[in-house]
Design a protein around this motif. Structure first.
Motif, PDB file in Angstrom:
ATOM      1  N   ALA A 151       0.841  -1.189   0.000  1.00  3.16           N
ATOM      2  CA  ALA A 151       0.000   0.000   0.000  1.00  3.16           C
ATOM      3  C   ALA A 151       0.876   1.237   0.000  1.00  3.16           C
ATOM      4  N   TRP A 162      -1.591   7.059  -3.612  1.00  5.59           N
ATOM      5  CA  TRP A 162      -2.505   6.008  -4.050  1.00  5.59           C
ATOM      6  C   TRP A 162      -3.175   6.401  -5.368  1.00  5.59           C
ATOM      7  N   TYR A 186      -0.500   6.260  -8.179  1.00  6.40           N
ATOM      8  CA  TYR A 186      -0.152   4.878  -8.529  1.00  6.40           C
ATOM      9  C   TYR A 186      -1.302   4.157  -9.221  1.00  6.40           C
ATOM     10  N   ASN A 187      -2.521   4.554  -8.967  1.00  9.53           N
ATOM     11  CA  ASN A 187      -3.651   3.966  -9.690  1.00  9.53           C
ATOM     12  C   ASN A 187      -3.548   4.265 -11.179  1.00  9.53           C
ATOM     13  N   TYR A 190      -9.336   6.456  -0.054  1.00 17.09           N
ATOM     14  CA  TYR A 190      -8.064   5.751   0.174  1.00 17.09           C
ATOM     15  C   TYR A 190      -8.183   4.824   1.382  1.00 17.09           C
ATOM     16  N   LEU A 197      -8.098   0.659   1.223  1.00 13.79           N
ATOM     17  CA  LEU A 197      -7.123  -0.168   1.936  1.00 13.79           C
ATOM     18  C   LEU A 197      -7.812  -1.117   2.905  1.00 13.79           C
ATOM     19  N   LEU A 239      -3.090  -3.997  -5.597  1.00 13.27           N
ATOM     20  CA  LEU A 239      -2.269  -3.949  -4.386  1.00 13.27           C
ATOM     21  C   LEU A 239      -1.856  -5.335  -3.903  1.00 13.27           C
TER      22      LEU A 239
END
Length: 179
Positions: A55, A62, A65-66, A147, A151, A166
């Motif tokens: 993560a 986040w 990186y998506n 986010y 997670l 992830l």
């Protein structure tokens, strides 16, 4: 009279400057993660495979990186040296979250955590284009919430983690080697 006023102003500036230095060190640590995000990784060996779950450290990372995805590599280690012998790429292309169509194909309606993950990625935004200070705060809060829920869903369901990009299962493990 003017001399006293100038001395007071200079003393006040020095005092404020000292307080700013203490505050800036704390702020620097606080905002370091924002500008230099890290990835947190957990690995679990199951004998025939190793499951990797990671993560990014903050919501803006986040989101980034998506879009760009993750490249996963492993390093073969020599137990007598700390330097890796070689690196092997585990993903041919960057690992990204599933598209909305992939979510619809791969999950069942009963998989609640996968549905939460898909909603975090593709749900309608409450604030489409922030224009005021309050709308920027609302958009940032919404990103943090998405986010956090993403997670959480990834922690609760391996399908959600895989769909979010992830999680990876490495089935090419070899007995007696340290990776």
């Amino acid at each position: 009279m003017k001399t006293r006023c100038i001395v007071f102003v200079i003393a006040s500036c020095v005092l404020l400057r000292a307080q700013d230095a203490d505050t800036s060190r704390q702020d620097m640590e606080k905002y370091r993660e924002l500008f230099f995000p890290t990835l947190h990784l957990l690995a679990q060996s199951y004998g025939d495979s190793v499951v990797l779950r990671w993560a990014p450290s903050n919501a803006p990372a986040w989101r980034a990186y998506n879009r760009i995805g993750y490249h996963v590599e492993r390093a073969l280690l020599d137990t007598t040296s700390s330097a890796p012998l070689r690196f092997e790429r585990l993903t041919a292309t960057s690992l990204k979250p599933w598209t909305l169509a992939e979510w619809q194909q791969r999950i069942q309606p009963t998989q609640q955590f996968a549905a939460i993950a898909a909603q975090c990625l593709y749900g309608r935004l409450a604030v489409e284009k922030p224009t005021t200070m309050q709308s920027f705060v609302d958009a940032a809060t919404e990103l943090e919430n998405r986010y956090g829920f993403a997670l959480f869903a990834a922690d609760c369901d391996p399908v959600a983690a895989t769909g979010l990009g992830l999680r990876l299962v490495d089935r090419n493990v070899r007995v007696g080697q340290t990776w």
